[in-house]
Motif scaffolding. Structure first.
Motif, PDB file in Angstrom:
ATOM      1  N   ALA A  22      14.356  11.158  11.793  1.00 60.92           N
ATOM      2  CA  ALA A  22      12.948  11.828  12.681  1.00 60.92           C
ATOM      3  C   ALA A  22      11.751  11.257  11.494  1.00 60.92           C
ATOM      4  O   ALA A  22      12.068  10.837  10.616  1.00 60.92           O
ATOM      5  N   ASP A  23      11.216  11.460  12.472  1.00 64.81           N
ATOM      6  CA  ASP A  23       9.450  11.255  11.358  1.00 64.81           C
ATOM      7  C   ASP A  23       9.549  11.689   9.963  1.00 64.81           C
ATOM      8  O   ASP A  23      10.382  12.809   9.677  1.00 64.81           O
ATOM      9  N   ILE A  24       8.661  10.778   9.751  1.00 63.57           N
ATOM     10  CA  ILE A  24       8.534  11.047   7.590  1.00 63.57           C
ATOM     11  C   ILE A  24       6.614  11.912   7.861  1.00 63.57           C
ATOM     12  O   ILE A  24       6.276  10.474   7.992  1.00 63.57           O
ATOM     13  N   THR A  25       6.893  12.374   6.902  1.00 54.55           N
ATOM     14  CA  THR A  25       5.267  12.369   6.339  1.00 54.55           C
ATOM     15  C   THR A  25       5.103  12.117   5.003  1.00 54.55           C
ATOM     16  O   THR A  25       6.151  11.097   4.788  1.00 54.55           O
ATOM     17  N   CYS A  26       3.883  11.540   5.182  1.00 52.73           N
ATOM     18  CA  CYS A  26       3.602  10.040   3.785  1.00 52.73           C
ATOM     19  C   CYS A  26       3.912  10.347   2.593  1.00 52.73           C
ATOM     20  O   CYS A  26       4.355   9.891   2.324  1.00 52.73           O
ATOM     21  N   GLY A  27       3.891  11.919   2.149  1.00 50.95           N
ATOM     22  CA  GLY A  27       4.291  12.265   1.389  1.00 50.95           C
ATOM     23  C   GLY A  27       5.878  12.041   0.356  1.00 50.95           C
ATOM     24  O   GLY A  27       6.235  12.373  -0.261  1.00 50.95           O
ATOM     25  N   ALA A  28       6.175  11.850   2.142  1.00 51.07           N
ATOM     26  CA  ALA A  28       7.591  12.153   1.970  1.00 51.07           C
ATOM     27  C   ALA A  28       8.332  10.604   1.307  1.00 51.07           C
ATOM     28  O   ALA A  28       9.654  10.730   1.110  1.00 51.07           O
ATOM     29  N   PHE A  29       7.903   9.512   1.188  1.00 45.42           N
ATOM     30  CA  PHE A  29       8.276   8.003   0.773  1.00 45.42           C
ATOM     31  C   PHE A  29       7.450   7.936  -0.363  1.00 45.42           C
ATOM     32  O   PHE A  29       7.367   8.403  -1.385  1.00 45.42           O
ATOM     33  N   ASP A  30       9.721   6.932  -1.007  1.00 45.92           N
ATOM     34  CA  ASP A  30       9.102   7.099  -1.935  1.00 45.92           C
ATOM     35  C   ASP A  30       8.462   5.561  -2.646  1.00 45.92           C
ATOM     36  O   ASP A  30       9.538   4.698  -2.122  1.00 45.92           O
ATOM     37  N   PRO A  32       6.171   2.917  -4.909  1.00 48.00           N
ATOM     38  CA  PRO A  32       5.645   2.630  -6.589  1.00 48.00           C
ATOM     39  C   PRO A  32       4.343   2.688  -6.858  1.00 48.00           C
ATOM     40  O   PRO A  32       3.683   2.129  -7.468  1.00 48.00           O
ATOM     41  N   VAL A  33       3.603   3.067  -5.796  1.00 47.27           N
ATOM     42  CA  VAL A  33       2.330   3.029  -5.982  1.00 47.27           C
ATOM     43  C   VAL A  33       1.221   4.186  -5.704  1.00 47.27           C
ATOM     44  O   VAL A  33       1.924   5.364  -5.381  1.00 47.27           O
ATOM     45  N   SER A  34      -0.208   4.642  -5.851  1.00 52.07           N
ATOM     46  CA  SER A  34      -0.765   5.765  -6.366  1.00 52.07           C
ATOM     47  C   SER A  34      -1.097   6.102  -4.222  1.00 52.07           C
ATOM     48  O   SER A  34      -1.060   5.289  -3.238  1.00 52.07           O
ATOM     49  N   ARG A  35      -1.028   7.302  -4.357  1.00 46.92           N
ATOM     50  CA  ARG A  35      -1.760   7.836  -3.003  1.00 46.92           C
ATOM     51  C   ARG A  35      -2.629   7.207  -2.419  1.00 46.92           C
ATOM     52  O   ARG A  35      -2.380   7.278  -1.042  1.00 46.92           O
ATOM     53  N   SER A  36      -3.717   7.136  -3.072  1.00 43.16           N
ATOM     54  CA  SER A  36      -4.255   5.469  -2.241  1.00 43.16           C
ATOM     55  C   SER A  36      -4.126   4.264  -1.864  1.00 43.16           C
ATOM     56  O   SER A  36      -4.742   4.265  -0.437  1.00 43.16           O
ATOM     57  N   THR A  37      -4.118   4.373  -2.463  1.00 48.93           N
ATOM     58  CA  THR A  37      -2.751   2.370  -2.362  1.00 48.93           C
ATOM     59  C   THR A  37      -2.079   2.859  -1.250  1.00 48.93           C
ATOM     60  O   THR A  37      -1.981   2.036  -0.068  1.00 48.93           O
ATOM     61  N   ALA A  38      -1.495   3.829  -0.972  1.00 47.71           N
ATOM     62  CA  ALA A  38      -0.034   4.124   0.173  1.00 47.71           C
ATOM     63  C   ALA A  38      -0.925   4.002   1.221  1.00 47.71           C
ATOM     64  O   ALA A  38      -0.457   3.911   1.711  1.00 47.71           O
ATOM     65  N   THR A  39      -2.226   5.427   1.289  1.00 46.59           N
ATOM     66  CA  THR A  39      -2.564   5.026   2.305  1.00 46.59           C
ATOM     67  C   THR A  39      -3.169   4.214   2.864  1.00 46.59           C
ATOM     68  O   THR A  39      -3.033   3.833   4.360  1.00 46.59           O
ATOM     69  N   HIS A  40      -3.534   3.136   1.992  1.00 41.87           N
ATOM     70  CA  HIS A  40      -4.381   1.586   2.810  1.00 41.87           C
ATOM     71  C   HIS A  40      -2.892   0.798   3.708  1.00 41.87           C
ATOM     72  O   HIS A  40      -3.091   0.814   4.308  1.00 41.87           O
ATOM     73  N   HIS A  41      -1.503   1.166   2.804  1.00 46.45           N
ATOM     74  CA  HIS A  41      -0.507   0.388   3.380  1.00 46.45           C
ATOM     75  C   HIS A  41      -0.774   1.519   4.591  1.00 46.45           C
ATOM     76  O   HIS A  41       0.175   0.306   5.714  1.00 46.45           O
ATOM     77  N   PHE A  42      -0.555   2.219   4.985  1.00 44.36           N
ATOM     78  CA  PHE A  42      -0.429   3.029   5.866  1.00 44.36           C
ATOM     79  C   PHE A  42      -1.192   3.233   7.118  1.00 44.36           C
ATOM     80  O   PHE A  42      -1.052   2.560   8.182  1.00 44.36           O
ATOM     81  N   ARG A  43      -2.727   2.532   6.948  1.00 48.40           N
ATOM     82  CA  ARG A  43      -3.582   2.215   7.757  1.00 48.40           C
ATOM     83  C   ARG A  43      -3.018   0.714   8.178  1.00 48.40           C
ATOM     84  O   ARG A  43      -3.542   0.283   9.208  1.00 48.40           O
ATOM     85  N   VAL A  44      -3.033  -0.412   7.024  1.00 48.17           N
ATOM     86  CA  VAL A  44      -2.438  -1.578   7.611  1.00 48.17           C
ATOM     87  C   VAL A  44      -1.089  -1.569   8.268  1.00 48.17           C
ATOM     88  O   VAL A  44      -1.026  -2.272   9.887  1.00 48.17           O
TER      89      VAL A  44
END
Length: 88
Positions: A22-30, A32-44
């Protein structure tokens, strides 16, 4: 678009989405980076057309655009996911 898959964190996101039922929320991913860095990766990944994001309430949900990517780059995601699993 393939440039978006160079980073190991983004490859991990794609692999986790491929394994999801099913779809996954951004916070549910495992990740190894900070939340702001994860946001960048999702945007890319979103801007490269690899994932689709939508809101359910206040949660941002993520979906792998597998059919669309496979139509343009057949076998790319399968190869990427297999390599990511071997690496892990």
């Amino acid at each position: 678009m393939p440039d978006a898959l160079v980073d190991p964190v983004r490859r991990g996101i794609v692999t986790q989405l491929a394994d999801a039922t099913a779809d996954i929320t951004c916070g549910a991913f495992d990740l190894p980076v900070s939340r702001s860095t994860a946001t960048h990766h999702f945007r890319v990944l979103r801007e490269a057309g690899l994932i689709r994001q939508h809101y359910v309430g206040t949660s941002r949900m993520n979906t792998l655009r597998r059919a669309e990517v496979d139509a343009v780059f057949p076998g790319l995601l399968d190869a990427l996911i297999s390599a990511d699993r071997v690496r892990a």
